[in-house]
Design an enzyme around this catalytic site. Structure first.
Site, PDB file in Angstrom:
ATOM      1  N   GLN A   1       1.844  -5.681  -3.339  1.00  0.00           N
ATOM      2  CA  GLN A   1       2.538  -6.072  -1.568  1.00  0.00           C
ATOM      3  C   GLN A   1       3.776  -5.581  -1.602  1.00  0.00           C
ATOM      4  O   GLN A   1       3.541  -4.286  -2.517  1.00  0.00           O
ATOM      5  CB  GLN A   1       2.292  -8.052  -0.725  1.00  0.00           C
ATOM      6  CG  GLN A   1       0.929  -8.871  -1.493  1.00  0.00           C
ATOM      7  CD  GLN A   1       0.745  -9.375  -2.581  1.00  0.00           C
ATOM      8  OE1 GLN A   1       1.254  -9.393  -3.812  1.00  0.00           O
ATOM      9  NE2 GLN A   1      -0.867  -8.658  -2.895  1.00  0.00           N
TER      10      GLN A   1
ATOM     11  N   LYS B   1       1.679   1.717  -5.321  1.00  0.00           N
ATOM     12  CA  LYS B   1       2.705   1.358  -6.758  1.00  0.00           C
ATOM     13  C   LYS B   1       1.610   1.965  -8.079  1.00  0.00           C
ATOM     14  O   LYS B   1       1.549   1.696  -8.655  1.00  0.00           O
ATOM     15  CB  LYS B   1       2.658  -0.126  -6.329  1.00  0.00           C
ATOM     16  CG  LYS B   1       3.762   0.123  -4.779  1.00  0.00           C
ATOM     17  CD  LYS B   1       3.643  -1.898  -5.069  1.00  0.00           C
ATOM     18  CE  LYS B   1       2.003  -2.500  -4.025  1.00  0.00           C
ATOM     19  NZ  LYS B   1       2.081  -2.544  -2.836  1.00  0.00           N
TER      20      LYS B   1
ATOM     21  N   ASP C   1       0.855  -1.222   0.175  1.00  0.00           N
ATOM     22  CA  ASP C   1      -0.045  -0.163  -0.027  1.00  0.00           C
ATOM     23  C   ASP C   1       0.629   1.303   0.056  1.00  0.00           C
ATOM     24  O   ASP C   1       0.386   2.573   0.629  1.00  0.00           O
ATOM     25  CB  ASP C   1      -1.040  -0.492   1.125  1.00  0.00           C
ATOM     26  CG  ASP C   1      -2.038  -1.444   1.405  1.00  0.00           C
ATOM     27  OD1 ASP C   1      -2.044  -2.020   0.108  1.00  0.00           O
ATOM     28  OD2 ASP C   1      -2.469  -2.378   2.664  1.00  0.00           O
TER      29      ASP C   1
ATOM     30  N   GLY D   1      -4.477  -4.317  -3.511  1.00  0.00           N
ATOM     31  CA  GLY D   1      -5.853  -2.823  -3.632  1.00  0.00           C
ATOM     32  C   GLY D   1      -5.011  -1.889  -4.577  1.00  0.00           C
ATOM     33  O   GLY D   1      -4.280  -1.529  -3.772  1.00  0.00           O
ATOM     34  N   HIS D   2      -4.997  -1.685  -5.786  1.00  0.00           N
ATOM     35  CA  HIS D   2      -3.648  -0.209  -6.226  1.00  0.00           C
ATOM     36  C   HIS D   2      -5.220   0.251  -6.527  1.00  0.00           C
ATOM     37  O   HIS D   2      -6.002   0.298  -7.486  1.00  0.00           O
ATOM     38  CB  HIS D   2      -3.545  -1.325  -7.321  1.00  0.00           C
ATOM     39  CG  HIS D   2      -1.964  -1.998  -6.833  1.00  0.00           C
ATOM     40  ND1 HIS D   2      -1.064  -2.382  -7.688  1.00  0.00           N
ATOM     41  CD2 HIS D   2      -2.135  -2.472  -5.600  1.00  0.00           C
ATOM     42  CE1 HIS D   2      -0.658  -3.345  -7.079  1.00  0.00           C
ATOM     43  NE2 HIS D   2      -0.551  -3.483  -5.193  1.00  0.00           N
TER      44      HIS D   2
HETATM   45  P1  GDP Z   1      -0.774   0.522  -3.481  1.00  0.00           P
HETATM   46  O1  GDP Z   1      -1.869  -1.122  -3.287  1.00  0.00           O
HETATM   47  O2  GDP Z   1       1.029   0.225  -3.576  1.00  0.00           O
HETATM   48  O3  GDP Z   1      -1.469   0.496  -5.180  1.00  0.00           O
HETATM   49  O4  GDP Z   1      -1.169   1.550  -2.999  1.00  0.00           O
HETATM   50  P2  GDP Z   1      -2.862   1.721  -2.599  1.00  0.00           P
HETATM   51  O5  GDP Z   1      -3.770   1.909  -3.605  1.00  0.00           O
HETATM   52  O6  GDP Z   1      -3.410   0.325  -1.376  1.00  0.00           O
HETATM   53  O7  GDP Z   1      -2.975   2.671  -1.414  1.00  0.00           O
HETATM   54  C1  GDP Z   1      -2.311   3.991  -1.430  1.00  0.00           C
HETATM   55  C2  GDP Z   1      -3.090   5.122  -1.350  1.00  0.00           C
HETATM   56  O8  GDP Z   1      -2.777   6.167  -1.320  1.00  0.00           O
HETATM   57  C3  GDP Z   1      -4.362   4.765  -2.155  1.00  0.00           C
HETATM   58  O9  GDP Z   1      -5.733   4.861  -1.905  1.00  0.00           O
HETATM   59  C4  GDP Z   1      -3.743   6.154  -3.175  1.00  0.00           C
HETATM   60  O10 GDP Z   1      -5.039   7.211  -3.398  1.00  0.00           O
HETATM   61  C5  GDP Z   1      -2.794   7.272  -2.465  1.00  0.00           C
HETATM   62  N1  GDP Z   1      -1.987   7.731  -2.040  1.00  0.00           N
HETATM   63  C6  GDP Z   1      -1.297   7.756  -2.989  1.00  0.00           C
HETATM   64  N2  GDP Z   1       0.493   8.070  -3.480  1.00  0.00           N
HETATM   65  C7  GDP Z   1       0.321   9.410  -2.625  1.00  0.00           C
HETATM   66  C8  GDP Z   1       0.567  10.871  -2.574  1.00  0.00           C
HETATM   67  O11 GDP Z   1       1.414  11.059  -2.560  1.00  0.00           O
HETATM   68  N3  GDP Z   1      -0.626  11.407  -0.932  1.00  0.00           N
HETATM   69  C9  GDP Z   1      -1.939  10.843  -0.678  1.00  0.00           C
HETATM   70  N4  GDP Z   1      -2.220  11.800  -0.120  1.00  0.00           N
HETATM   71  N5  GDP Z   1      -2.268   9.642  -1.125  1.00  0.00           N
HETATM   72  C10 GDP Z   1      -1.970   9.107  -1.890  1.00  0.00           C
HETATM   73  P1  IMO Z   2      -0.727  -4.368  -1.926  1.00  0.00           P
HETATM   74  O1  IMO Z   2      -0.116  -4.744  -3.374  1.00  0.00           O
HETATM   75  C1  IMO Z   2      -0.919  -4.643   1.832  1.00  0.00           C
HETATM   76  C2  IMO Z   2      -1.141  -8.822   3.643  1.00  0.00           C
HETATM   77  C3  IMO Z   2      -2.225  -9.454   4.095  1.00  0.00           C
HETATM   78  C4  IMO Z   2      -1.479  -9.727   5.733  1.00  0.00           C
HETATM   79  C5  IMO Z   2      -0.689 -10.526   4.292  1.00  0.00           C
HETATM   80  C6  IMO Z   2      -0.989 -12.403   3.722  1.00  0.00           C
HETATM   81  O2  IMO Z   2      -2.248  -3.150  -2.230  1.00  0.00           O
HETATM   82  O3  IMO Z   2       0.345  -3.614  -1.615  1.00  0.00           O
HETATM   83  P2  IMO Z   2      -2.695 -12.986   1.904  1.00  0.00           P
HETATM   84  O4  IMO Z   2      -4.378 -13.231   1.569  1.00  0.00           O
HETATM   85  O5  IMO Z   2      -2.035 -12.244   1.256  1.00  0.00           O
HETATM   86  O6  IMO Z   2      -2.403 -14.333   2.058  1.00  0.00           O
HETATM   87  O7  IMO Z   2      -2.547 -11.774   3.185  1.00  0.00           O
HETATM   88  O8  IMO Z   2      -0.342  -9.750   3.394  1.00  0.00           O
HETATM   89  N1  IMO Z   2      -1.269  -7.946   2.194  1.00  0.00           N
HETATM   90  C7  IMO Z   2      -1.041  -6.775   1.954  1.00  0.00           C
HETATM   91  N2  IMO Z   2      -0.644  -5.636   2.777  1.00  0.00           N
HETATM   92  N3  IMO Z   2      -1.380  -4.726   0.619  1.00  0.00           N
HETATM   93  C8  IMO Z   2      -1.711  -5.913  -0.105  1.00  0.00           C
HETATM   94  O9  IMO Z   2      -0.814  -5.816  -1.397  1.00  0.00           O
HETATM   95  C9  IMO Z   2      -1.670  -6.827   0.773  1.00  0.00           C
HETATM   96  N4  IMO Z   2      -1.983  -8.522   0.210  1.00  0.00           N
HETATM   97  C10 IMO Z   2      -1.147  -8.672   1.179  1.00  0.00           C
HETATM   98  O10 IMO Z   2      -2.926  -7.975   5.061  1.00  0.00           O
HETATM   99  O11 IMO Z   2      -1.594  -9.577   5.996  1.00  0.00           O
HETATM  100 MG    MG Z   3      -2.535  -1.195  -1.738  1.00  0.00          MG
END
Ligand code: GDP
Ligand code: IMO
Ligand code: MG
Length: 428
Positions: free
Chosen positions: A223, A16, A13, A40-41
């Site tokens: 991840q 990416k 999270d 979850g991106h």
């Molecule tokens: P990922 O799994 O690495 O793609 O990240 P996620 O999408 O799960 O979580 C990142 C969250 O931060 C998302 O809601 C993005 O829209 C948000 N985000 C990414 N970069 C920034 C930033 O520089 N500032 C803020 N406020 N939000 C950001």
């Molecule tokens: P993105 O791509 C954050 C965590 C789960 C749990 C562990 C194992 O959005 O960054 P799993 O279902 O993979 O067997 O769970 O990994 N986990 C993540 N945490 N971001 C993710 O993906 C994750 N995908 C799995 O919360 O701790």
């Molecule tokens: Mg994510």
């Protein structure tokens, strides 16, 4: 550079999806190489916010070919839902390709994920319950079912029935639950797979030939490094290899063909699920970061645990991945604190250590040693359009990250939108 791996340097999270979407317009291909719909991106374009779980974040950049590599475990039902979700919003998914070697997640993987977590009780991992671990286990056990099997109806049905029967024994005898209906699953999943057949291809051949033609390929990790099966906080991690080395195995590209890796780093640290987290904040600062950053999981909605940035972790992550640079996200979220802290070492039994320990028993005993830096305000973060506009204190924070990790910062992100991306150095 013809290839760039974008991957999480922490526990996932990091942003990416946002960074991949930003860089995708320069690429010909955007490739996922591991994981499944546990990811979850989030991508924000203008007023629209999109949440992706399987499809690469390059899907919004027009005519890019988006590949789900052999290293993935794919739930066909989720994939079809995601394709529909995008198509309903006017996003074309015809350029999707799925590796014929990718493994398929079936309902028994999800049920076993759930039952195993329940059985572990207080020791549960806190998985996303998407069946990821059980599907990778079948792959390693050599009983998995792959996308290429879909083209051999008789073999596919026979294998699936055998697997369901075997899993039912475990479900019934070990967990005392009702087994699954093999006929119903075969019928339902044959239907889903029939629909996605048109996307299945030999993506290894496609990517390698394209590399020879100097096409540009982005690899999008899911991840993060600390969730890697070998290098993460075992056993509180996922069952795949998000690290840069995972690209070779998960996409079929020689390691000698890979050029560089961009580590995506959140300006602080978050974690979903269980496991030790040395810089976790159990106070009002942690709550403030969670509230301000809306730090709730994209896939499961769980509150993310929040804490200060950990440079011990970043150095370790950089070592394993060979990062050529960092993209630091969420600099805006960290605004508003008088002082911000970075963990520069761990105190273990009265001694300072700088290496990230393998044992979670050891990690749990590590106390972070902090360095305090001046913070920056929300006001100073308004109208920041280029790196030069950043407040000096935020620049100092980035500089310190560079010094502590040995990795330069090439991208600074100050908001979720494409426009809120500051390029310090062109990398792709
Ligand atoms: P990922 O799994 O690495 O793609 O990240 P996620 O999408 O799960 O979580 C990142 C969250 O931060 C998302 O809601 C993005 O829209 C948000 N985000 C990414 N970069 C920034 C930033 O520089 N500032 C803020 N406020 N939000 C950001
Ligand atoms: P993105 O791509 C954050 C965590 C789960 C749990 C562990 C194992 O959005 O960054 P799993 O279902 O993979 O067997 O769970 O990994 N986990 C993540 N945490 N971001 C993710 O993906 C994750 N995908 C799995 O919360 O701790
Ligand atoms: Mg994510």
């Amino acid at each position: 550079m013809s290839t760039l791996v974008i991957l999480g340097a922490q526990w996932g999270d990091e942003g990416k999806g946002k960074i991949t979407d930003y860089l995708a317009n320069k690429a010909d291909f955007v490739v996922r190489y591991q994981g499944g719909d546990n990811a979850g991106h989030t991508v924000e374009i203008g007023e629209n916010q999109y949440k992706l779980h399987l499809i690469p974040s390059g899907i919004f950049a027009g005519d890019k070919i988006c590949v789900l590599g052999n290293g993935l475990v794919i739930n066909p039902k989720s994939l079809l839902e995601e394709i529909k979700y995008l198509n309903d919003r006017g996003i074309n998914t015809e350029n999707l390709r799925i590796s014929d070697r990718a493994h398929i997640i079936f309902p028994y993987h999800i049920l076993l994920d759930q039952l195993e977590e329940e059985k572990k009780g207080k020791n549960k991992i806190g998985t996303t319950v998407k069946g990821i671990g059980p599907c990778y286990r079948d792959k390693v056990e050599r009983t998995g079912i792959r996308m290429c099997d879909v083209f051999h109806k008789e073999f596919f049905e026979e294998r699936l029935r055998e697997n369901i029967n075997n899993k039912n024994e475990i479900i019934e005898k070990l967990y005392g639950k009702e087994g699954l209906d093999a006929d119903a699953i075969i019928k339902e999943y044959s239907g889903y797979l029939e629909e996605i057949k048109k996307y299945i291809a030999d993506t290894t051949d496609l990517l390698n030939k394209s590399l020879k033609e100097n096409k540009k390929i982005l690899f999008e990790g899911a991840q993060g490094t600390l969730l890697d099966l070998d290098f993460g906080t075992y056993p509180y991690l996922t069952s795949s290899h998000p690290i840069s080395g995972g690209v070779s195995i998960g996409a079929g590209i020689s390691p000698f063909g890979l050029k560089s890796a961009l580590g995506v780093v959140k300006a602080y640290t978050t974690r979903v699920g269980r496991g030790p987290f040395p810089t976790e904040l159990h106070d009002e600062i942690g709550d403030a970061i969670r509230e301000k950053g809306h730090e709730f999981g994209t896939t499961t909605g769980r509150p993310r645990r929040c804490g200060w940035l950990d440079a011990v972790m970043l150095k370790y992550s950089a070592q394993i991945n060979g990062f050529s640079s960092f993209a630091v996200t969420r600099i805006d979220t960290l605004a508003g604190f008088d002082k911000v802290k970075i963990c520069v070492g761990y105190e273990l039994d009265g001694e300072k250590i700088e290496a990230f320990p393998a044992s979670l028993e050891t990690l749990a005993k590590c106390n972070p040693i902090y360095e305090e830096l001046d913070g920056w305000s929300d006001e100073e973060m308004t109208n920041v359009e280029k790196y030069e506009d950043l407040p000096q204190t935020a620049k100092n924070y980035l500089k310190r990250i560079e010094e502590l990790s040995g990795v330069k910062v090439s991208i600074a992100s100050v908001g979720p939108k494409r426009s809120e991306t500051l390029i310090i150095e062109e990398i792709f």
